[in-house]
Design a protein around this motif. Sequence first.
Motif, PDB file in Angstrom:
ATOM      1  N   SER A 186       4.461  -3.671   4.887  1.00 55.38           N
ATOM      2  CA  SER A 186       3.031  -3.458   4.677  1.00 55.38           C
ATOM      3  C   SER A 186       2.263  -4.686   5.143  1.00 55.38           C
ATOM      4  O   SER A 186       2.498  -5.799   4.671  1.00 55.38           O
ATOM      5  CB  SER A 186       2.745  -3.214   3.185  1.00 55.38           C
ATOM      6  OG  SER A 186       1.353  -3.179   2.941  1.00 55.38           O
ATOM      7  N   HIS A 234       0.867  -1.174   0.000  1.00 58.75           N
ATOM      8  CA  HIS A 234       0.000   0.000   0.000  1.00 58.75           C
ATOM      9  C   HIS A 234       0.907   1.228   0.000  1.00 58.75           C
ATOM     10  O   HIS A 234       2.118   1.110   0.191  1.00 58.75           O
ATOM     11  CB  HIS A 234      -0.957  -0.005   1.200  1.00 58.75           C
ATOM     12  CG  HIS A 234      -0.328   0.271   2.526  1.00 58.75           C
ATOM     13  ND1 HIS A 234       0.408  -0.679   3.232  1.00 58.75           N
ATOM     14  CD2 HIS A 234      -0.295   1.384   3.306  1.00 58.75           C
ATOM     15  CE1 HIS A 234       0.840  -0.167   4.364  1.00 58.75           C
ATOM     16  NE2 HIS A 234       0.430   1.090   4.440  1.00 58.75           N
ATOM     17  N   ASN A 283      -5.838  -7.596  11.186  1.00 59.13           N
ATOM     18  CA  ASN A 283      -6.840  -8.655  11.334  1.00 59.13           C
ATOM     19  C   ASN A 283      -7.954  -8.272  12.290  1.00 59.13           C
ATOM     20  O   ASN A 283      -9.130  -8.327  11.961  1.00 59.13           O
ATOM     21  CB  ASN A 283      -6.184  -9.952  11.808  1.00 59.13           C
ATOM     22  CG  ASN A 283      -5.176 -10.497  10.815  1.00 59.13           C
ATOM     23  OD1 ASN A 283      -4.154 -11.039  11.199  1.00 59.13           O
ATOM     24  ND2 ASN A 283      -5.435 -10.355   9.523  1.00 59.13           N
ATOM     25  N   THR A 306      -1.740  -6.267   6.709  1.00 64.13           N
ATOM     26  CA  THR A 306      -3.184  -6.100   6.853  1.00 64.13           C
ATOM     27  C   THR A 306      -3.586  -6.339   8.299  1.00 64.13           C
ATOM     28  O   THR A 306      -3.165  -7.323   8.909  1.00 64.13           O
ATOM     29  CB  THR A 306      -3.944  -7.081   5.944  1.00 64.13           C
ATOM     30  OG1 THR A 306      -3.575  -6.829   4.579  1.00 64.13           O
ATOM     31  CG2 THR A 306      -5.450  -6.924   6.091  1.00 64.13           C
ATOM     32  N   ASP A 338      -2.104   4.196   7.839  1.00 66.14           N
ATOM     33  CA  ASP A 338      -2.485   4.306   6.439  1.00 66.14           C
ATOM     34  C   ASP A 338      -2.719   5.767   6.060  1.00 66.14           C
ATOM     35  O   ASP A 338      -3.389   6.521   6.778  1.00 66.14           O
ATOM     36  CB  ASP A 338      -3.747   3.484   6.185  1.00 66.14           C
ATOM     37  CG  ASP A 338      -4.166   3.515   4.736  1.00 66.14           C
ATOM     38  OD1 ASP A 338      -3.393   3.065   3.880  1.00 66.14           O
ATOM     39  OD2 ASP A 338      -5.281   4.007   4.457  1.00 66.14           O
ATOM     40  N   VAL A 342      -1.782  -8.623  13.514  1.00 63.77           N
ATOM     41  CA  VAL A 342      -1.405  -8.857  12.121  1.00 63.77           C
ATOM     42  C   VAL A 342      -0.889 -10.288  12.014  1.00 63.77           C
ATOM     43  O   VAL A 342      -0.375 -10.849  12.987  1.00 63.77           O
ATOM     44  CB  VAL A 342      -0.320  -7.865  11.647  1.00 63.77           C
ATOM     45  CG1 VAL A 342      -0.874  -6.447  11.595  1.00 63.77           C
ATOM     46  CG2 VAL A 342       0.918  -7.932  12.536  1.00 63.77           C
ATOM     47  N   LYS A 376      -9.084  -4.950   8.647  1.00 61.79           N
ATOM     48  CA  LYS A 376      -8.900  -5.142   7.204  1.00 61.79           C
ATOM     49  C   LYS A 376      -8.219  -3.955   6.538  1.00 61.79           C
ATOM     50  O   LYS A 376      -8.054  -3.940   5.308  1.00 61.79           O
ATOM     51  CB  LYS A 376     -10.224  -5.449   6.481  1.00 61.79           C
ATOM     52  CG  LYS A 376     -10.987  -6.621   7.067  1.00 61.79           C
ATOM     53  CD  LYS A 376     -10.143  -7.878   7.168  1.00 61.79           C
ATOM     54  CE  LYS A 376     -10.913  -9.027   7.812  1.00 61.79           C
ATOM     55  NZ  LYS A 376     -10.030 -10.209   8.031  1.00 61.79           N
ATOM     56  N   GLY A 377      -7.821  -2.965   7.328  1.00 63.49           N
ATOM     57  CA  GLY A 377      -7.056  -1.850   6.790  1.00 63.49           C
ATOM     58  C   GLY A 377      -5.573  -2.195   6.742  1.00 63.49           C
ATOM     59  O   GLY A 377      -5.156  -3.300   7.093  1.00 63.49           O
ATOM     60  N   SER A 378      -4.771  -1.231   6.321  1.00 64.25           N
ATOM     61  CA  SER A 378      -3.328  -1.449   6.189  1.00 64.25           C
ATOM     62  C   SER A 378      -2.559  -0.654   7.230  1.00 64.25           C
ATOM     63  O   SER A 378      -2.961   0.436   7.627  1.00 64.25           O
ATOM     64  CB  SER A 378      -2.857  -1.021   4.791  1.00 64.25           C
ATOM     65  OG  SER A 378      -3.446  -1.815   3.790  1.00 64.25           O
TER      66      SER A 378
END
Length: 206
Positions: free
Chosen positions: A153, A100, A157, A155, A192, A166, A144-146
């Motif tokens: 990088s 990302h 959880n 995601t 993010d 993560v 579910k974001g980064s």
Amino acid sequence: MFTGLVSDVGTVVSVAGEGDLRRIAIRASYDPAGIALGASIACSGPCLTAVSVEPAEGGCVFAVDAAAETLARTTVGSWTAGARINLERSLKVGDELGGHLVTGHVDGLAEIVERTSVTAGAWGPSERFTLQAPAGLKKFIAEKGSVCLDGTSLTVNVVQDDLFSVLLIPHTLQVTTWGARRAGDRLNLEVDLIARYAARLAEARA
């Protein structure tokens, strides 16, 4: 600009200077001919500028300067000779955006509170890391974001107040510094970019 996809793990060779400015030499497998003076390299999260580059066996040794803001906000001030560092070269136009958008501007430090093995397959176990975010940054972390942690990088959880988790697959554990991470370690956290601007717009409307 970066993507959070680690391309090499470097090793700190030396740290010189005291106070608000340190010069840090890092050994990497990068071709020295491909690193121009002034190039930006993400070093376990922070975007640092290459101020010297010398050929070395198997690659190069490049030096970066870390000033007061970087030393105050990141783990850079604790680096010593032998420390292993996740590295990523800056993006070029046309490069694949596999992670990302990452700026290399660290927002704060997250602390690992737990590491647990999740599955054990043919390539080894995956590991779930639960981390605690600084109070002022937890609002930017969404399920579910980064997030970018030590230049990687990942995601998100699960999020529970200031805790988030993560999942690291075997490949990531092997090609980054994550394999050696344990509870109590502090990591460079960049939230993010989109979440940061969305929160700022919401504040402005309020």
